[in-house]
Design an enzyme around this catalytic site. Structure first.
Site, PDB file in Angstrom:
ATOM      1  N   LYS A  25      45.732  44.548  10.683  1.00 41.93           N
ATOM      2  CA  LYS A  25      44.490  45.297  10.653  1.00 41.93           C
ATOM      3  C   LYS A  25      43.464  44.572  11.498  1.00 41.93           C
ATOM      4  CE  LYS A  25      40.779  44.529   7.209  1.00 41.93           C
ATOM      5  NZ  LYS A  25      40.391  43.864   5.831  1.00 41.93           N
TER       6      LYS A  25
ATOM      7  N   LYS B 171      33.923  35.093  11.530  1.00 41.79           N
ATOM      8  CA  LYS B 171      35.300  34.503  10.859  1.00 41.79           C
ATOM      9  C   LYS B 171      36.233  34.086  11.932  1.00 41.79           C
ATOM     10  CE  LYS B 171      34.033  37.384   6.705  1.00 41.79           C
ATOM     11  NZ  LYS B 171      34.777  38.281   5.333  1.00 41.79           N
TER      12      LYS B 171
ATOM     13  N   ARG C  45      31.302  45.196   4.892  1.00 36.59           N
ATOM     14  CA  ARG C  45      30.527  44.141   4.535  1.00 36.59           C
ATOM     15  C   ARG C  45      29.078  44.350   3.939  1.00 36.59           C
ATOM     16  NH1 ARG C  45      31.911  39.930   9.939  1.00 36.59           N
ATOM     17  NH2 ARG C  45      34.164  39.965   9.120  1.00 36.59           N
TER      18      ARG C  45
ATOM     19  N   LYS D  70      45.280  39.645  10.849  1.00 32.51           N
ATOM     20  CA  LYS D  70      44.002  40.311  10.451  1.00 32.51           C
ATOM     21  C   LYS D  70      43.228  39.566  11.667  1.00 32.51           C
ATOM     22  CE  LYS D  70      40.303  40.658   7.465  1.00 32.51           C
ATOM     23  NZ  LYS D  70      39.887  40.662   5.998  1.00 32.51           N
TER      24      LYS D  70
HETATM   25  C1  PBG Z   1      37.431  40.575   3.230  1.00 31.50           C
HETATM   26  C2  PBG Z   1      37.905  41.842   3.712  1.00 31.50           C
HETATM   27  C3  PBG Z   1      37.213  42.640   4.891  1.00 31.50           C
HETATM   28  C4  PBG Z   1      37.988  43.761   4.961  1.00 31.50           C
HETATM   29  C5  PBG Z   1      38.801  43.689   3.802  1.00 31.50           C
HETATM   30  N1  PBG Z   1      39.013  42.347   3.018  1.00 31.50           N
HETATM   31  C6  PBG Z   1      36.263  42.152   5.681  1.00 31.50           C
HETATM   32  C7  PBG Z   1      36.420  40.821   6.522  1.00 31.50           C
HETATM   33  O1  PBG Z   1      37.228  40.333   6.776  1.00 31.50           O
HETATM   34  O2  PBG Z   1      35.266  40.604   6.709  1.00 31.50           O
HETATM   35  C8  PBG Z   1      37.645  44.920   5.691  1.00 31.50           C
HETATM   36  C9  PBG Z   1      38.145  46.343   5.216  1.00 31.50           C
HETATM   37  C10 PBG Z   1      37.160  47.219   6.128  1.00 31.50           C
HETATM   38  O3  PBG Z   1      36.505  47.169   7.056  1.00 31.50           O
HETATM   39  O4  PBG Z   1      37.538  48.456   6.037  1.00 31.50           O
HETATM   40  N2  PBG Z   1      38.127  39.519   3.014  1.00 31.50           N
END
Ligand code: PBG
Length: 330
Positions: free
Chosen positions: A254, A223, A206, A196
């Site tokens: 992702k 992050k 968010r 990710k």
């Molecule tokens: C948080 C999380 C995120 C997403 C899924 N779980 C956002 C992030 O990591 O800040 C993103 C999903 C999306 O943008 O569709 N753990």
């Protein structure tokens, strides 16, 4: 002289093209992410994601019924947590009467066949908007793993079929697997967000949950200390192999569309199922262009999802799952 090989020969009719088609998208490939909030009979549109709503639990259950009737077999759950329940421990995430737990139970009661895959991460529960516990201005890896393991057991108790850790802490798959085994949840699977990336494409998500990292002088507002650097490719292989070894059942890559090189690379080295997340920003771009008449919405959705499958995905998490299921039916 003649041209000995003409690739156009097999493209001359729809029937011929269908016979030689190499990738077929089906409704069973799709997983729908759902945003849930407190309340009854309420839904609010998510800005930057036309057609996506935050729903109260009852409406989320109703949506699951409709999705299952359309042939969608999995939902991925995200909660909008009230500000006064957020802290720096993630405690609310393992509250057996919490919003996530209540939602899982309600869906499993109403649509037991639906595969329920709750997100496992602390960001919606964190006063800092981070996926982990903050200690001395840093995201505390091992303390976070303990919280994630507790959260996972609580979600399994509520009836989750699959837990989906999206936090990118090191070693959390092993910690979660151990906790699930010790509590008798041997059949609850782990879908691990193994590769990710720290991505700008998560912006609309968010804002849907009010979960963006907060302005705070001593903690980074991004992050990047846990999610991967988008300049890197080989590192994804290392992340994936470690999660496989720790006991992951399904591997997530992702974001989706700008990262299909990673998907195809990982496809070549592992045989476990691969999930790909067609994230909020990808959905927002497509919808914005479609609303302006710059892209054909339906064609662009089907092409995007089919290409994600072509790259090697066994399942695709997409906010367009319902639309795609309806298109596939007609
Ligand atoms: C948080 C999380 C995120 C997403 C899924 N779980 C956002 C992030 O990591 O800040 C993103 C999903 C999306 O943008 O569709 N753990």
């Amino acid at each position: 002289m003649f041209i000995s090989s003409r690739n156009r020969r097999l493209r001359t009719t729809p029937a011929l093209r269908a016979l030689v088609q190499q990738t077929v998208l089906t409704t069973s490939d799709l997983v729908m992410p759902l945003f849930v909030m407190e309340g009854k009979a309420q839904q609010e549109p998510v800005s930057a994601m036309p057609g996506v709503f935050r729903r109260s639990v009852d409406l989320a259950v109703q949506e699951c019924r409709e999705l299952y009737d359309l042939g969608i077999k999995g939902v991925n759950l995200y909660m909008k947590i009230a500000e006064d329940l957020k802290d720096n421990t993630g405690r609310e995430s393992w509250n057996s009467d919490g919003l996530m737990q209540t939602t899982i139970k309600a869906i499993k009661d109403a649509v037991p066949e639906m595969v329920v895959m709750p997100d496992v991460a602390l960001d919606p529960y964190s006063i800092y908007g981070h996926d982990g516990i903050v200690t001395n201005g840093k995201i505390d890896n091992d303390a976070t793993n303990e919280a994630l393991a507790r959260m996972s057991v609580s979600l399994a108790e509520a009836g989750a079929d699959v837990v989906a850790p999206s936090d990118m802490m090191d070693g959390r798959v092993a910690a979660i697997r151990k906790a699930l085994e010790e509590n008798g949840f041997t059949d609850v699977a782990i879908l691990s967000y193994a590769a990710k990336y720290a991505s700008s494409f998560y912006g609309p998500f968010r804002s849907a949950l009010d979960s963006a990292p907060k302005e705070n002088a001593s903690i980074p507002k991004n992050k990047k200390t846990y999610q991967m650097d988008f300049h890197n490719s080989r590192e994804a292989i290392d992340e994936v192999l470690k999660d496989v070894e720790e006991g992951a059942d399904i591997i997530m890559i992702k974001p989706g569309m700008p990262y299909l090189d990673i998907v195809s690379k990982v496809r070549e080295i592992i045989d476990l199922p691969i999930a790909v997340f067609n994230v909020s920003g990808e959905y927002a771009m497509l919808k914005a262009a479609a609303q302006n008449g710059w892209l054909d919405n339906d064609l662009a959705i089907m092409e995007s999802l089919t290409c994600i499958k072509r790259a090697g995905a066994d399942m695709i998490f997409t906010y367009a799952a319902k639309e795609a299921a309806i298109l596939l039916k007609n």
